[in-house]
Write a protein that holds these residues in place. Structure first.
Motif, PDB file in Angstrom:
ATOM      1  N   ASN A 171       0.810  -1.217   0.000  1.00 12.57           N
ATOM      2  CA  ASN A 171       0.000   0.000   0.000  1.00 12.57           C
ATOM      3  C   ASN A 171       0.847   1.273   0.000  1.00 12.57           C
ATOM      4  OD1 ASN A 171      -2.616  -1.365   0.224  1.00 12.57           O
ATOM      5  ND2 ASN A 171      -1.910  -1.920   2.275  1.00 12.57           N
ATOM      6  N   LYS A 221       2.976   2.809  -7.407  1.00 13.15           N
ATOM      7  CA  LYS A 221       2.023   2.670  -6.312  1.00 13.15           C
ATOM      8  C   LYS A 221       1.610   1.210  -6.181  1.00 13.15           C
ATOM      9  CE  LYS A 221      -1.426   3.276  -3.410  1.00 13.15           C
ATOM     10  NZ  LYS A 221      -1.171   3.408  -1.959  1.00 13.15           N
ATOM     11  N   ASN A 222       1.866   0.639  -5.015  1.00  8.51           N
ATOM     12  CA  ASN A 222       1.491  -0.744  -4.735  1.00  8.51           C
ATOM     13  C   ASN A 222       0.030  -0.778  -4.288  1.00  8.51           C
ATOM     14  OD1 ASN A 222       1.185  -3.361  -3.805  1.00  8.51           O
ATOM     15  ND2 ASN A 222       3.127  -3.405  -2.695  1.00  8.51           N
ATOM     16  N   THR A 223      -0.814  -1.476  -5.030  1.00  6.79           N
ATOM     17  CA  THR A 223      -2.243  -1.529  -4.710  1.00  6.79           C
ATOM     18  C   THR A 223      -2.602  -2.737  -3.855  1.00  6.79           C
ATOM     19  OG1 THR A 223      -2.797  -2.790  -6.705  1.00  6.79           O
ATOM     20  CG2 THR A 223      -2.772  -0.380  -6.895  1.00  6.79           C
ATOM     21  N   THR A 224      -1.594  -3.506  -3.431  1.00  2.00           N
ATOM     22  CA  THR A 224      -1.859  -4.725  -2.669  1.00  2.00           C
ATOM     23  C   THR A 224      -1.412  -4.573  -1.214  1.00  2.00           C
ATOM     24  OG1 THR A 224       0.275  -5.856  -2.963  1.00  2.00           O
ATOM     25  CG2 THR A 224      -1.293  -5.947  -4.803  1.00  2.00           C
ATOM     26  N   ASP A 225      -1.714  -5.596  -0.424  1.00  2.00           N
ATOM     27  CA  ASP A 225      -1.347  -5.606   0.994  1.00  2.00           C
ATOM     28  C   ASP A 225      -0.017  -6.303   1.242  1.00  2.00           C
ATOM     29  OD1 ASP A 225      -3.702  -4.280   1.698  1.00  2.00           O
ATOM     30  OD2 ASP A 225      -4.826  -6.162   1.842  1.00  2.00           O
ATOM     31  N   THR A 262       4.462   3.514  -1.871  1.00  2.00           N
ATOM     32  CA  THR A 262       4.998   3.962  -3.155  1.00  2.00           C
ATOM     33  C   THR A 262       6.518   3.957  -3.140  1.00  2.00           C
ATOM     34  OG1 THR A 262       4.977   6.293  -2.485  1.00  2.00           O
ATOM     35  CG2 THR A 262       3.014   5.458  -3.610  1.00  2.00           C
ATOM     36  N   GLY A 264      -2.409  -5.117 -12.516  1.00  2.00           N
ATOM     37  CA  GLY A 264      -3.067  -4.187 -11.605  1.00  2.00           C
ATOM     38  C   GLY A 264      -2.441  -4.063 -10.233  1.00  2.00           C
ATOM     39  N   SER A 265      -1.376  -4.818  -9.965  1.00  2.00           N
ATOM     40  CA  SER A 265      -0.761  -4.743  -8.641  1.00  2.00           C
ATOM     41  C   SER A 265       0.060  -3.470  -8.459  1.00  2.00           C
ATOM     42  CB  SER A 265       0.118  -5.971  -8.395  1.00  2.00           C
ATOM     43  OG  SER A 265       1.139  -6.069  -9.377  1.00  2.00           O
ATOM     44  N   ILE A 266       0.499  -2.879  -9.571  1.00  2.00           N
ATOM     45  CA  ILE A 266       1.281  -1.641  -9.533  1.00  2.00           C
ATOM     46  C   ILE A 266       0.657  -0.618 -10.473  1.00  2.00           C
ATOM     47  CG2 ILE A 266       3.477  -0.574 -10.211  1.00  2.00           C
ATOM     48  CD1 ILE A 266       3.745  -1.964  -7.585  1.00  2.00           C
ATOM     49  N   GLN A 267       0.543   0.615  -9.991  1.00  2.00           N
ATOM     50  CA  GLN A 267       0.153   1.739 -10.838  1.00  2.00           C
ATOM     51  C   GLN A 267       1.395   2.592 -11.074  1.00  2.00           C
ATOM     52  OE1 GLN A 267      -2.946   3.663  -8.597  1.00  2.00           O
ATOM     53  NE2 GLN A 267      -4.505   2.143  -9.146  1.00  2.00           N
TER      54      GLN A 267
END
Length: 236
Positions: free
Chosen positions: A43, A187-191, A45, A154-157
């Motif tokens: 979560n 940006k990490n969108t995962t936990d 960057t 989708g895990s990284i933006q």
């Protein structure tokens, strides 16, 4: 320390260095010529600096950073690496750009602008010749997930708010920009933490068909940010 103990430690150090992949620093976040890997916190960057050159002669410089899409052709990568190793990417960027376009268009650098005699055309031609004897390392599979794969799943933006062209002393006859620079924010969108690999020669596809795709390489690791943690409410 006895001589025998010193000798044994020396042998262990030599064995460790011999087992390490040549030309690569050890551990996530280490910078290698033109590429790097970085651990992006759960979560959180991380950011890294990158530079680019254009791939599609005759199109406009991209107004925004596009989507990562694999790696450029090997011949292009060899030219870019040869230029970086000889400081030409900074000192003679137009020569590098002409060499890349020459490969992509299958046209001699001297014929890209037939009505204009550019002082770097011969330098571009020499760069093409010198790069033919080079060799490239394969994509690493031990440095994390490749940037384009992480963005695709989708895990990284990946975004860049400051990507723009670089003002250079050597300009094209049409005075259009060709060399770019920016800071990539991951940006990490995962936990879970994700190690992201930014390969040398990553291609960013332009969002607009009238704009050029670009070939990119990492310049330096700027910052490893901490995870963004949502505030918790403490019971009164």
């Amino acid at each position: 320390m006895t001589f025998k103990r010193f000798f044994a430690l020396t042998l262990l150090l030599v064995a460790f260095l011999a087992a390490s992949p040549p030309g690569y620093a050890q551990g996530p976040g280490d910078f290698v010529l033109g590429e790097t890997s970085v651990m992006v916190p759960a979560n959180g960057t991380a950011t890294l600096a990158f530079e680019t050159f254009c791939l599609d002669f005759g199109k406009a410089f991209p107004t925004t950073l596009g989507t990562p899409d694999g790696r450029a052709d090997e011949s292009v990568l060899q030219v870019v690496r040869e230029a970086i190793e000889n400081d030409m990417a900074e000192d003679e960027p137009l020569a590098l750009q002409l060499a890349v376009w020459s490969l992509r268009e299958d046209t001699p650098a001297t014929e890209l602008y037939p009505d204009d005699e550019l002082p770097v055309e011969e330098t571009a031609a020499k760069l093409l010749t010198d790069s033919e004897d080079g060799s490239l390392s394969a994509l690493r599979t031990d440095r994390g997930i490749s940037l384009d794969e992480a963005v695709a799943d989708g895990s990284i933006q990946a975004t860049s708010s400051d990507f723009s062209f670089v003002e250079t002393d050597t300009v094209r006859p049409d005075e259009e920009p060709y060399h770019g620079r920016g800071t990539l924010t991951l940006k990490n969108t995962t936990d879970k933490p994700i190690e992201v690999y930014f390969p040398f020669g990553t291609v960013f596809k332009a969002a607009n068909e009238d704009e050029q795709d670009i070939v990119a390489y990492a310049v330096e690791l700027e910052q490893l940010a901490t995870a963004t943690v949502a505030p918790t409410n403490t019971p009164a």
